[in-house]
Scaffold this active site. Structure first.
Site, PDB file in Angstrom:
ATOM      1  N   GLU A  49      50.854  48.420  37.445  1.00 31.35           N
ATOM      2  CA  GLU A  49      51.546  47.240  36.925  1.00 31.35           C
ATOM      3  C   GLU A  49      52.504  47.592  35.788  1.00 31.35           C
ATOM      4  O   GLU A  49      53.534  46.935  35.627  1.00 31.35           O
ATOM      5  CB  GLU A  49      50.526  46.205  36.442  1.00 31.35           C
ATOM      6  CG  GLU A  49      49.754  45.532  37.571  1.00 31.35           C
ATOM      7  CD  GLU A  49      48.496  46.273  37.979  1.00 31.35           C
ATOM      8  OE1 GLU A  49      47.750  45.769  38.852  1.00 31.35           O
ATOM      9  OE2 GLU A  49      48.250  47.383  37.422  1.00 31.35           O
ATOM     10  N   PHE A 111      35.429  36.416  37.192  1.00 25.35           N
ATOM     11  CA  PHE A 111      35.863  37.753  37.595  1.00 25.35           C
ATOM     12  C   PHE A 111      37.381  37.884  37.456  1.00 25.35           C
ATOM     13  O   PHE A 111      38.126  37.070  37.953  1.00 25.35           O
ATOM     14  CB  PHE A 111      35.447  38.016  39.044  1.00 25.35           C
ATOM     15  CG  PHE A 111      35.904  39.346  39.581  1.00 25.35           C
ATOM     16  CD1 PHE A 111      35.403  40.535  39.063  1.00 25.35           C
ATOM     17  CD2 PHE A 111      36.856  39.409  40.595  1.00 25.35           C
ATOM     18  CE1 PHE A 111      35.823  41.757  39.555  1.00 25.35           C
ATOM     19  CE2 PHE A 111      37.284  40.630  41.087  1.00 25.35           C
ATOM     20  CZ  PHE A 111      36.768  41.803  40.567  1.00 25.35           C
ATOM     21  N   GLN A 112      37.806  38.916  36.753  1.00 23.31           N
ATOM     22  CA  GLN A 112      39.218  39.228  36.510  1.00 23.31           C
ATOM     23  C   GLN A 112      39.956  38.084  35.815  1.00 23.31           C
ATOM     24  O   GLN A 112      41.123  37.814  36.082  1.00 23.31           O
ATOM     25  CB  GLN A 112      39.932  39.626  37.804  1.00 23.31           C
ATOM     26  CG  GLN A 112      39.442  40.966  38.350  1.00 23.31           C
ATOM     27  CD  GLN A 112      40.341  41.541  39.430  1.00 23.31           C
ATOM     28  OE1 GLN A 112      41.019  40.819  40.152  1.00 23.31           O
ATOM     29  NE2 GLN A 112      40.339  42.864  39.546  1.00 23.31           N
ATOM     30  N   LYS A 161      44.957  30.278  40.892  1.00 20.53           N
ATOM     31  CA  LYS A 161      44.875  30.399  42.354  1.00 20.53           C
ATOM     32  C   LYS A 161      44.863  29.036  43.048  1.00 20.53           C
ATOM     33  O   LYS A 161      45.501  28.850  44.086  1.00 20.53           O
ATOM     34  CB  LYS A 161      43.618  31.195  42.717  1.00 20.53           C
ATOM     35  CG  LYS A 161      43.522  31.590  44.195  1.00 20.53           C
ATOM     36  CD  LYS A 161      42.321  32.487  44.417  1.00 20.53           C
ATOM     37  CE  LYS A 161      42.182  32.862  45.893  1.00 20.53           C
ATOM     38  NZ  LYS A 161      43.258  33.758  46.355  1.00 20.53           N
ATOM     39  N   MET A 479      58.302  65.134  19.634  1.00 26.58           N
ATOM     40  CA  MET A 479      58.701  64.458  18.408  1.00 26.58           C
ATOM     41  C   MET A 479      57.579  64.452  17.384  1.00 26.58           C
ATOM     42  O   MET A 479      57.821  64.624  16.184  1.00 26.58           O
ATOM     43  CB  MET A 479      59.163  63.029  18.704  1.00 26.58           C
ATOM     44  CG  MET A 479      59.772  62.325  17.498  1.00 26.58           C
ATOM     45  SD  MET A 479      61.233  63.182  16.848  1.00 26.58           S
ATOM     46  CE  MET A 479      62.515  62.488  17.890  1.00 26.58           C
TER      47      MET A 479
END
Length: 565
Positions: A49, A111-112, A161, A479
């Site tokens: 993602e 969940f999630q 959803k 760096m």
């Protein structure tokens, strides 16, 4: 017509002229993906993602259009947060759609489930949790409007959803008007007149351009102002390309790793025209010492950016392009009477600036057998004639690209400035290549940064994207190592990359082409061959291990206190 929430989303994207969506599926967005093949939208499946959101960001920066990212709930949404913050810091227009658990489960630790609206509130321009499918079309219209107008930025839509599955009559708004949101595009005429007046009187003016110049497509207007009034130009990292680097008025990037001429010019100017910039700490250095003798004119569409970091003598809230057009009207309509022409009035100043450029130019030690990273960037610039789209990772590779590539036009340099996100450059290059299929896109990378989103090699190969990755490989987190060398007695703690992949074999494992360069004499020929290949390519260039970026302004110092070698 009656549509489901998933259909409303996709139909609305179509009406917003979205052609590409970067995403990664999951259970909370499966209804959207079920409908996706029915719409004329190209979906690019990222392998993470973070890669998807950076690609949407790169698409937006390269094209000037709104980038779109679609991810699932929970870890899918949280994996995108770094990219959302990256876009927010650099004012990039992106619309992010996240799936969410059904509305009855919100707040139940389902969940999630995560509160992505709460998580992203500090790093989005605005965000929405849609609880009623009847609100969805209007929310999408607002999201695109907010992302692209005023000071651009990311907008997030969290879509449960059950809302995706619910149905309602679809009607997409033709226009949008928000009482609480009315960006000021047109400058106050009195303020413009003040700017014209101080500009006519200035003897040592300088234009300090920021990313707002590119966001407002004001590059040509800026070039007219500089050339007609004979004013030297410096720019931030985000504004590289807004003024051609081969113009004699260009003095280079300013700030911590800016040129000697740019830092000296901004410090000795009597007038600073700061256009579309925010006086970031990497630019100003020690604030109490910054441009002490200059009148500062600050033009920005975001009123909260004006006076935030430095005192301003003439503030102008406006779109950069609108301001420059209005200023041009003033200067052309009422030229200064009995006053020398700009070239004559600024002759001594231009001579001083030219002397600074000649006295201490960007340079590096070419002796020895090691490949110098600055030379690699110079070769890239010469081979591409400044016409490529250059993305970068973050660190030394980023600064060498900014310093030694000659950018000639806007939207040619794409880099994470405000957040400094390692791993940004490669997925951003994928997005840029999708936006500009006919241009050569090159990611200038470090061997540390490139590994953070290296899985997107699969994405580039899958979609036949001829992105080129040039790795400046020094075996360090360069760096941080440079800071350790200069300020921490060479205590190289956790910066040596002792174990690293064979990048040539890694490229081949993904189906890309791989090259390795270990001799300075090979650099030009190998890069030329790689750039000509119509496929994804990694060029692993083994560079001088302890080469530093210079100039460098130590933290807390004035920008005139530069370490030059």
């Amino acid at each position: 017509m009656e549509l489901t929430g998933a259909q409303i989303l996709l139909e609305s994207l179509r009406r917003e002229d979205v052609d590409v969506v970067f995403g990664f599926p999951g259970g909370a967005v499966i209804d959207i993906y079920d409908q996706l093949p029915n719409y004329p939208l190209r979906h690019v499946l990222a392998r993470h993602e973070q890669g998807a959101i950076h690609a949407a960001d790169g698409y937006a920066r390269a094209s000037g259009r709104v980038g779109v990212c679609l991810v699932t709930s929970g870890p899918g949404a949280t994996n995108a947060v770094t990219g959302i913050a990256t876009a927010y810091m650099d004012s990039v227009p992106v619309v992010v759609i996240t799936g969410q658990v059904p509305t009855p489960l919100i707040g139940n630790d389902a969940f999630q489930e995560v509160d992505i609206v709460g998580i992203t509130r500090p790093c989005t321009k605005h965000n929405y949790l849609v609880k009623d499918v009847r609100d969805l079309a209007g929310v999408i219209k607002e999201a695109f409007y907010l992302a692209a107008t005023g000071r651009p930025g990311p907008v997030l839509i969290d879509l449960p959803k059950d809302v995706q599955q619910a149905r309602c009559e679809y009607k997409y708004p033709k226009t949008i008007k928000m009482r609480s949101y009315n960006p000021t595009y047109t400058p106050n005429p009195k303020q413009v007149a003040k700017v014209a007046d101080v500009l006519r009187k200035a003897k040592k003016p300088i234009i300090y351009a920021g990313g707002g110049v590119i966001a407002s497509t004001a590059g040509d207007d800026l070039v007219w102002l500089a050339r007609s009034q004979q004013i030297p130009v410096t720019a931030t990292l985000m504004a590289l390309g807004c003024f051609p680097a081969n113009d004699s008025l260009w003095v280079g990037m300013l700030g911590m790793h800016g040129t000697y001429a740019a830092n000296m010019a901004i410090s000795h100017a009597d007038l600073i025209l700061a256009i579309g910039t925010r006086f970031d700490d990497r630019v100003t250095g020690k604030l109490s010492e910054f441009a002490k003798n200059a009148k500062i004119v600050h033009i920005d569409i975001d009123p909260t950016s004006i006076q935030k970091n430095v005192p301003v003598h003439i503030p102008v809230v406006a779109d950069c392009k609108s301001f420059l057009a209005a200023l041009r009207g003033h200067l052309e309509a009422a030229p200064a009477e009995d006053a020398p022409a700009p070239a004559e009035r600024h002759a001594a100043w231009l001579g001083t600036v030219a002397a600074w450029k000649t006295e201490k130019p960007l340079t590096y030690d070419q002796n020895g057998g090691a490949i110098k990273p600055q030379y690699v960037v110079e070769v890239i610039s010469r081979l591409t004639k400044g016409e490529a789209v250059i993305t970068t990772e973050v660190g030394q590779n980023q600064m060498w690209a900014a310093q030694f590539y000659q950018f000639l036009r806007p939207r040619s340099f794409i880099s994470s400035g405000g957040l400094g996100t390692m791993g940004f450059g490669f997925p951003a290059a994928i997005g840029a290549q999708m936006a500009c299929p006919d241009r050569l896109v090159i990611d200038v990378a470090g061997d540390g940064s490139i590994q953070m989103c290296i899985q997107e090699l699969a994405t580039a190969v899958c979609y036949d994207l001829p992105v080129k990755i040039v790795i400046l490989n020094n075996g360090y987190l360069g760096m941080v190592r440079q800071w350790q060398e200069l300020f921490y007695k060479k205590n190289y703690c956790a910066t040596c990359l002792d174990v690293a992949p064979d990048f040539v074999k890694l490229a081949e494992a993904y189906g890309a082409a791989g090259y390795r360069v270990t001799d300075p004499a090979q650099v030009e020929s190998v890069l030329a061959e790689a750039f000509a290949l119509p496929k994804t390519v990694i060029v692993d260039v083994v560079i001088d291990r302890e080469e530093n970026v210079a100039p460098m302004v130590p933290a807390g110092k004035s920008i005139t206190e530069m370490i030059l070698v």
